[in-house]
Write an enzyme that holds these catalytic residues in place. Structure first.
Site, PDB file in Angstrom:
ATOM      1  N   LYS A 248      77.164  20.553  44.998  1.00 46.56           N
ATOM      2  CA  LYS A 248      75.938  21.233  44.606  1.00 46.56           C
ATOM      3  C   LYS A 248      75.533  22.197  45.712  1.00 46.56           C
ATOM      4  CE  LYS A 248      71.357  20.392  42.639  1.00 46.56           C
ATOM      5  NZ  LYS A 248      70.388  19.377  42.155  1.00 46.56           N
ATOM      6  N   GLU A 335      64.304   6.773  31.085  1.00 45.89           N
ATOM      7  CA  GLU A 335      62.878   6.596  30.850  1.00 45.89           C
ATOM      8  C   GLU A 335      62.576   5.356  30.019  1.00 45.89           C
ATOM      9  OE1 GLU A 335      63.677  10.919  31.631  1.00 45.89           O
ATOM     10  OE2 GLU A 335      64.521   9.435  30.253  1.00 45.89           O
ATOM     11  N   ARG A 363      60.352  10.512  25.731  1.00 51.53           N
ATOM     12  CA  ARG A 363      61.658   9.909  25.493  1.00 51.53           C
ATOM     13  C   ARG A 363      61.575   8.384  25.443  1.00 51.53           C
ATOM     14  NH1 ARG A 363      66.260  12.622  28.894  1.00 51.53           N
ATOM     15  NH2 ARG A 363      67.119  13.004  26.848  1.00 51.53           N
TER      16      ARG A 363
END
Length: 589
Positions: A248, A335, A363
């Site tokens: 990244k 979640e 969610r």
């Protein structure tokens, strides 16, 4: 040819290049992303990490006929630049400009809209099954998913289904060991071991066990290797899985060294990578008021635990992790699990502060109803990024929470108007509430320098009067009250207006509402949430149930998905800024 990127408008132009020109294009594409994001801001590290993979996919596959889904859209800047949006990329995430995430209405190359994580495998599998039904068995369907996203329950559900399908599906795992914060969990540990012990890729392989043709892990920055493996996989039928290792922030040293900060670094020097210094605000971010207050409370109350689904930094539970690591739980992008984990803890007498972005709690809606509210468990939901959030746009605006939460039995719903109110409701919540509570607060800073006052208990279901008038009652909820206060300074007949901070959407302060309706001729409700089913709707229901016939005006977010843009500009466009509100108020007198 110099400046290859200058001659590429879409993938058809890309496919005209020789393969040995692609490394040069990769460098140019990285430089282009860095140049724009350095001055215009946005998500940086994720897109830098997949430059080679992005080029290889569009070079080898017939996009947009072959369907490509990104998970999450943070990594899709290179994709956007190569698919017709290079000349407008400088408008990325700005009001009226292109979106920060792939969007079906923006481009035919964006096969699926993605802002929340872990949706790509389900979506691409659905596309692949549709192709089979239509007899288009040569069409390719590709999902590029990060190692943090693949640990989500939805991704596992899709893998479970895809493995027994005959779908022409290629899943590419972009494994860089980090989402926004470092990835967590047993799957992350397994993927780390696979990188160093290739025998695991051949034996006891989780993906192979799910009936995928697994290959990798390979270096995602080795373009010839990536191209070679993708060419091979094009000829393999059925579900396939390619494990790609990337870095990244690749290509910008600072972004590689500090991957959390450079996920979205703000403005920076494109040469050195150093972030530009900006004047430090005198005010504190609401997320930090939350994070620091929870630590202060946890120091004295050993029953308090903190839970977050992969947002330790974004939600500021990082402070809790530093001080009380054994009572802080980052469960990854999960979640649903976070909510029911909190419920389980609450059954045993703990006080879970479940810290989730407003838009992400959507969610876990079933878990909020079934596992928390139905059992009346005192979980404390701390909903960051409520209301308009700005440049992340429609997928991230937390404008539905007041509406979708207030209809749930047993659940208290509170919105503080300022930092002190947030601090005090957090204190109140851990004193022994007998019900679950949702506390929603915005992204960004407050407006009080000295917010760290001694704690005061807040009476549940009680609003307050901020200004007394004689004709028109303004009822606000949450931090939008500041815009109302500023607007009232601009009105022509101030003595006509009362202003009430109702504080609780549920339970409503009905005693206060009766007094308001008895004294005032007109009622105005204001919220930074949807007016369909929200706070204003609750006041309308109260009026109907009690046979009040006042003129009631509801102001808030219209029945639409609001696009990306600066919050102040969005508020102005929606009539929620102080000037617009003042104009509206003046029409009522």
């Amino acid at each position: 040819m110099k400046n290859l990127l200058d001659h590429i408008v879409n993938p058809e132009d890309l496919r005209k290049l020789n393969q040995d020109q692609l490394p040069q294009l990769a460098k140019e594409l990285r430089d282009f992303i860095i140049d724009i994001v350095a001055t215009k801001e946005g998500h940086l590290g994720a897109s830098l990490g997949v430059v080679e993979l992005t080029i290889a996919l569009h070079y080898l596959f017939d996009t947009p006929n072959d369907l490509l889904v990104w998970d999450v859209g943070h990594q899709a800047y290179g994709h956007k630049i190569l698919t017709g949006r290079k000349d407008v990329f400088h408008t990325n995430r700005q009001l009226g400009g292109i979106a920060g995430f792939p969007s079906r209405k923006e481009s035919e190359y964006d096969a699926f809209g993605v802002g929340h994580s872990s949706t790509s495998i389900s979506a691409a599998l659905g596309m692949a099954i549709a192709s089979n039904i239509k007899g288009d068995t040569e069409k390719h369907h590709i999902a590029v998913i990060g190692d943090a996203s693949i640990a989500s329950g939805m991704a596992f559900e899709a893998l479970n289904h895809a493995g027994v399908s005959k779908a022409n599906l290629l899943i590419i795992l972009n494994d860089n060991a980090i989402g926004i914060d470092p990835s967590v969990g047993a799957l992350k540990e397994y993927l780390t071991k696979v990188k160093t012990d290739k025998r695991l890729a051949a034996q006891n392989n989780i993906i192979k066990a799910l009936n995928f043709d697994y290959s990798g892990p390979i270096d995602g920055h080795d373009l010839p290797k990536v191209l070679s493996e993708l060419k091979r996989l094009k000829d393999v039928k059925g579900p396939k899985f390619l494990h790609v290792i990337t870095t990244k922030g690749k290509g910008l040293q600072k972004a590689e060294e500090d991957q959390v900060t450079y996920h979205a670094p703000g403005k920076f020097d494109k040469i050195s990578g150093e972030r530009l210094k900006i004047a430090k605000s005198l005010y504190t971010k609401y997320q930090d008021v939350f994070g620091k207050t929870v630590v202060e409370l946890a120091d004295k109350n050993d029953k308090i635990v903190g839970i977050t689904p992969a947002m330790l930094t974004g939600g500021s539970l990082k402070f809790m992790l530093e001080k009380h690591p054994k009572r802080t739980f980052d469960v990854g992008i999960a979640e649903q699990h976070a909510v029911t984990l909190a419920a389980g803890m609450a059954t045993q007498g703990l006080i879970p502060f479940c810290n989730i972005y407003s838009t992400f709690l959507q969610r876990a809606y079933d878990q909020v109803i079934h596992d928390v509210a139905l059992q009346n468990l005192p979980v404390v939901f701390c909903l960051d990024r409520a209301g308009l959030v700005g440049e992340d746009g429609a997928t991230h605006h937390g404008v539905f929470d007041l509406a979708y939460l207030r209809l749930i039995p047993n659940l208290i719903v509170f919105a503080p108007r300022n930092e002190i109110e947030l601090r005090n409701i957090l204190y109140t919540a851990q004193l022994g509430l007998k019900k679950p509570i949702a506390i929603r607060y915005p992204r960004g800073t407050g407006a009080i320098i000295d917010w760290k006052k001694p704690f005061e208990k807040i009476a549940i279901g009680k609003g307050v009067c901020l200004q007394e008038g004689n004709k028109i009652a303004i009822l606000s909820i949450g931090t939008i009250s500041k815009n109302v206060c500023d607007a009232l300074e601009l009105v022509e007949n101030l003595d006509h207006f009362s202003h009430f901070d109702m504080r609780f959407v549920k339970p409503l302060d009905e005693n206060l509402l009766h007094r308001i309706f008895d004294k005032h001729q007109n009622i105005v409700t204001i919220e930074d949430g949807t007016i369909k089913g929200g706070f204003g709707s609750a006041v309308l229901e109260f009026a109907s149930e009690n046979n009040y016939h006042h003129k009631i005006k509801t102001i808030g977010i219209p029945d639409d998905f609001i696009e990306h843009g600066n919050v102040l500009k969005l508020q102005h466009a929606l009539g929620l800024d102080a000037d617009s509100l003042a104009n509206t108020f003046n029409t009522l007198t």
